[in-house]
Design a protein around this motif. Structure first.
Motif, PDB file in Angstrom:
ATOM      1  N   ASP A  38       0.928  -1.134   0.026  1.00 42.91           N
ATOM      2  CA  ASP A  38      -0.050   0.018   0.041  1.00 42.91           C
ATOM      3  C   ASP A  38       0.772   1.183  -0.128  1.00 42.91           C
ATOM      4  OD1 ASP A  38      -1.967   1.993   0.330  1.00 42.91           O
ATOM      5  OD2 ASP A  38      -2.733   1.069   2.202  1.00 42.91           O
ATOM      6  N   PRO A  39       1.631   1.576  -1.150  1.00 44.70           N
ATOM      7  CA  PRO A  39       2.531   2.447  -1.233  1.00 44.70           C
ATOM      8  C   PRO A  39       1.723   3.907  -1.040  1.00 44.70           C
ATOM      9  CG  PRO A  39       1.885   1.909  -3.330  1.00 44.70           C
ATOM     10  CD  PRO A  39       1.424   0.865  -2.572  1.00 44.70           C
ATOM     11  N   GLY A  40       0.472   4.344  -0.843  1.00 48.92           N
ATOM     12  CA  GLY A  40      -0.195   5.397  -0.482  1.00 48.92           C
ATOM     13  C   GLY A  40      -0.339   5.704   0.908  1.00 48.92           C
ATOM     14  N   SER A  41      -0.005   4.510   1.984  1.00 49.02           N
ATOM     15  CA  SER A  41      -0.231   4.419   3.274  1.00 49.02           C
ATOM     16  C   SER A  41       0.822   5.199   3.830  1.00 49.02           C
ATOM     17  CB  SER A  41       0.023   3.158   3.752  1.00 49.02           C
ATOM     18  OG  SER A  41       1.118   2.398   3.587  1.00 49.02           O
ATOM     19  N   HIS A  42       0.870   5.487   5.222  1.00 49.81           N
ATOM     20  CA  HIS A  42       1.832   6.172   5.968  1.00 49.81           C
ATOM     21  C   HIS A  42       1.942   5.501   7.370  1.00 49.81           C
ATOM     22  CE1 HIS A  42       3.605  10.391   7.851  1.00 49.81           C
ATOM     23  NE2 HIS A  42       4.199   9.314   7.502  1.00 49.81           N
TER      24      HIS A  42
END
Length: 85
Positions: A38-42
């Motif tokens: 989930d590269p849009g996660s933080h």
């Protein structure tokens, strides 16, 4: 890497004793990143004594907080082999 997360006039007080904050190295325990698939996660938080304590925000807006279980149990009531919740 973090340059520093502490202000110049920061004082660390542990049980009434002020410690030299120059010995604190945030890059040794503070982390920031994302979930592998989930590269849009933080994800950000700390790892102290091998236990993660922080926040996870998924790209769909789901927000999770991971805290040390010890915050919620007295020392004699803590479950064995359970460190985060």
């Amino acid at each position: 890497m973090f340059e520093t997360v502490f202000s110049d006039d920061h004082q660390l007080d542990i049980n009434g004793e002020y410690l030299n904050t120059n010995s604190i190295r945030p890059e040794e325990f503070l982390y920031e990143g994302f979930i592998k698939d989930d590269p849009g996660s933080h994800v950000y938080g700390s790892i102290m004594d091998g236990v993660f304590d922080g926040h996870i925000i998924l790209s769909d807006g789901t927000s999770l907080t991971v805290e040390k279980a010890s915050r919620y149990f007295s020392p004699d009531e803590r479950p064995k082999n359970y460190h985060s919740g």
